[in-house]
Motif scaffolding. Structure first.
Motif, PDB file in Angstrom:
ATOM      1  N   ASN A  95       0.754  -0.997  -0.104  1.00 57.84           N
ATOM      2  CA  ASN A  95       0.012   0.065   0.048  1.00 57.84           C
ATOM      3  C   ASN A  95       0.959   1.374   0.011  1.00 57.84           C
ATOM      4  OD1 ASN A  95       0.845   0.837   2.815  1.00 57.84           O
ATOM      5  ND2 ASN A  95      -0.746  -0.661   3.583  1.00 57.84           N
ATOM      6  N   PRO A  96       0.383   2.477  -0.122  1.00 56.02           N
ATOM      7  CA  PRO A  96       1.239   3.702  -0.130  1.00 56.02           C
ATOM      8  C   PRO A  96       2.082   3.837   0.778  1.00 56.02           C
ATOM      9  CG  PRO A  96      -1.023   4.158  -0.968  1.00 56.02           C
ATOM     10  CD  PRO A  96      -1.029   2.857  -0.341  1.00 56.02           C
ATOM     11  N   PHE A  97       1.654   3.730   2.223  1.00 58.32           N
ATOM     12  CA  PHE A  97       2.557   3.626   3.413  1.00 58.32           C
ATOM     13  C   PHE A  97       3.521   2.411   3.292  1.00 58.32           C
ATOM     14  CE2 PHE A  97       3.785   2.421   7.715  1.00 58.32           C
ATOM     15  CZ  PHE A  97       4.474   3.623   8.062  1.00 58.32           C
ATOM     16  N   GLY A  98       3.259   1.485   2.777  1.00 53.58           N
ATOM     17  CA  GLY A  98       4.420   0.458   2.695  1.00 53.58           C
ATOM     18  C   GLY A  98       5.511   0.787   1.666  1.00 53.58           C
ATOM     19  N   ALA A  99       5.097   1.344   0.613  1.00 54.66           N
ATOM     20  CA  ALA A  99       6.084   1.834  -0.336  1.00 54.66           C
ATOM     21  C   ALA A  99       6.919   3.006  -0.024  1.00 54.66           C
ATOM     22  CB  ALA A  99       5.313   2.198  -1.693  1.00 54.66           C
ATOM     23  N   ASP A 100       6.348   3.688   0.688  1.00 50.12           N
ATOM     24  CA  ASP A 100       7.113   4.766   1.580  1.00 50.12           C
ATOM     25  C   ASP A 100       7.994   4.402   2.609  1.00 50.12           C
ATOM     26  OD1 ASP A 100       5.776   6.814  -0.398  1.00 50.12           O
ATOM     27  OD2 ASP A 100       4.436   7.352   1.260  1.00 50.12           O
ATOM     28  N   PHE A 101       7.567   3.407   3.260  1.00 52.63           N
ATOM     29  CA  PHE A 101       8.348   2.780   4.214  1.00 52.63           C
ATOM     30  C   PHE A 101       9.427   2.065   3.614  1.00 52.63           C
ATOM     31  CE2 PHE A 101       8.932  -0.780   7.827  1.00 52.63           C
ATOM     32  CZ  PHE A 101       9.577   0.006   8.591  1.00 52.63           C
ATOM     33  N   ALA A 102       9.383   1.335   2.565  1.00 57.13           N
ATOM     34  CA  ALA A 102      10.472   0.718   1.793  1.00 57.13           C
ATOM     35  C   ALA A 102      11.340   1.671   1.343  1.00 57.13           C
ATOM     36  CB  ALA A 102       9.964  -0.209   0.680  1.00 57.13           C
ATOM     37  N   ASP A 103      11.022   2.873   0.604  1.00 55.90           N
ATOM     38  CA  ASP A 103      11.726   3.741   0.163  1.00 55.90           C
ATOM     39  C   ASP A 103      12.587   4.340   1.300  1.00 55.90           C
ATOM     40  OD1 ASP A 103      10.792   3.434  -2.297  1.00 55.90           O
ATOM     41  OD2 ASP A 103       9.500   5.109  -2.231  1.00 55.90           O
ATOM     42  N   ALA A 104      12.182   4.624   2.657  1.00 57.80           N
ATOM     43  CA  ALA A 104      12.804   4.790   3.596  1.00 57.80           C
ATOM     44  C   ALA A 104      13.657   3.864   4.346  1.00 57.80           C
ATOM     45  CB  ALA A 104      11.975   5.338   4.773  1.00 57.80           C
ATOM     46  N   LEU A 105      13.906   2.825   3.525  1.00 61.51           N
ATOM     47  CA  LEU A 105      15.039   1.623   3.984  1.00 61.51           C
ATOM     48  C   LEU A 105      14.376   1.269   5.431  1.00 61.51           C
ATOM     49  CD1 LEU A 105      18.380   3.254   2.945  1.00 61.51           C
ATOM     50  CD2 LEU A 105      16.693   1.616   1.728  1.00 61.51           C
ATOM     51  N   TYR A 106      12.908   0.871   5.405  1.00 57.89           N
ATOM     52  CA  TYR A 106      12.372   0.331   6.540  1.00 57.89           C
ATOM     53  C   TYR A 106      12.750   0.987   7.798  1.00 57.89           C
ATOM     54  CZ  TYR A 106      11.700  -2.860   2.853  1.00 57.89           C
ATOM     55  OH  TYR A 106      11.330  -3.395   1.282  1.00 57.89           O
ATOM     56  N   SER A 107      12.911   2.268   7.943  1.00 56.11           N
ATOM     57  CA  SER A 107      13.101   3.034   9.091  1.00 56.11           C
ATOM     58  C   SER A 107      12.227   4.318   9.056  1.00 56.11           C
ATOM     59  CB  SER A 107      14.537   3.646   9.064  1.00 56.11           C
ATOM     60  OG  SER A 107      15.383   2.345   9.049  1.00 56.11           O
ATOM     61  N   TRP A 108      11.821   4.398  10.323  1.00 57.87           N
ATOM     62  CA  TRP A 108      10.869   5.719  10.930  1.00 57.87           C
ATOM     63  C   TRP A 108      11.834   6.892  10.901  1.00 57.87           C
ATOM     64  CZ3 TRP A 108       6.154   6.526  10.607  1.00 57.87           C
ATOM     65  CH2 TRP A 108       5.409   7.712  11.184  1.00 57.87           C
ATOM     66  N   THR A 109      11.730   7.597   9.710  1.00 55.49           N
ATOM     67  CA  THR A 109      12.702   8.589   9.632  1.00 55.49           C
ATOM     68  C   THR A 109      11.576  10.068   9.608  1.00 55.49           C
ATOM     69  OG1 THR A 109      12.078   8.676   7.105  1.00 55.49           O
ATOM     70  CG2 THR A 109      14.059   7.646   7.918  1.00 55.49           C
ATOM     71  N   GLU A 110      12.380  11.293   9.747  1.00 63.63           N
ATOM     72  CA  GLU A 110      11.426  12.425   9.879  1.00 63.63           C
ATOM     73  C   GLU A 110      10.719  12.601   8.582  1.00 63.63           C
ATOM     74  OE1 GLU A 110      11.843  17.197  11.075  1.00 63.63           O
ATOM     75  OE2 GLU A 110      13.817  15.608  11.291  1.00 63.63           O
ATOM     76  N   GLU A 111      11.316  12.365   7.345  1.00 63.18           N
ATOM     77  CA  GLU A 111      10.661  12.276   6.106  1.00 63.18           C
ATOM     78  C   GLU A 111       9.374  11.543   6.053  1.00 63.18           C
ATOM     79  OE1 GLU A 111      11.556  12.301   1.421  1.00 63.18           O
ATOM     80  OE2 GLU A 111      13.368  11.455   2.680  1.00 63.18           O
TER      81      GLU A 111
END
Length: 181
Positions: free
Chosen positions: A106-122
């Motif tokens: 889903n969109p959040f999963g794709a963004d989480f993968a783009d963030a290398l599976y880390s909770w980042t400020e972005e």
């Protein structure tokens, strides 16, 4: 009658790696006995090592990803979500079904993968599902201060919503500027 269930046994990664190391050492000993000298690992051993490394992230995802985002184990399913019952935790937060394991993400999963599976400020400041709330606001970290080491900073009374579905919004809006409204 229901479907028969099959219990799968997971082998700890240290046993897999230990077994691969043992097979390479056995090949090396056999080579020395036959006079082959110092031989490199066989193609099969190299392929086994590559497969192990390549699948480590996928195996890791099922058990630890919910702990990599704030309130990741507290997002409850709603009647619109598939793969779980209303009120149960959504275990596949980044998937199209709360059971997880589905692709595409889903969109959040794709963004989480783009963030290398880390909770980042972005990632926290993004609005993955375009519902007008940041991922941080939906998961209870509106100021983007949460880390995996700061579990105690989360509000136990806050009810998080799913950052991958626009129809899922928290009952109380939380912003960094004003706390709970």
């Amino acid at each position: 009658m229901g479907k028969p269930t099959v219990a799968l046994r997971r082998t700890p990664m240290r046993h897999v790696i230990s077994g691969l190391s043992s097979s390479w050492r056995a090949e090396k000993r056999a080579s020395n006995v036959t006079g082959g000298g110092n031989m490199a690992p066989s193609l099969a051993t190299c392929v086994a090592w590559m497969w192990t490394v390549a699948t480590m992230t996928a195996v890791r995802g099922f058990s630890t990803f919910p702990y990599e985002v704030p309130n990741g184990r507290r997002v409850n399913c709603t009647e619109e979500m598939e793969g779980c019952s209303v009120g149960e935790p959504c275990l596949g937060l980044g998937h199209n079904t709360c059971a997880g394991g589905s692709l595409p993400l889903n969109p959040f999963g794709a963004d989480f993968a783009d963030a290398l599976y880390s909770w980042t400020e972005e990632l926290c400041q993004m609005d993955s599902d375009n519902d007008g709330l940041t991922n941080g606001e939906e998961l209870g970290d509106p100021c983007c201060e949460w880390t995996t080491m700061s579990m105690d900073m989360l509000d136990d009374e806050f009810i998080p919503s799913h950052p991958g579905y626009a129809f899922s919004v928290p009952p109380k809006n939380v912003t960094c500027d004003n706390g709970q409204e």
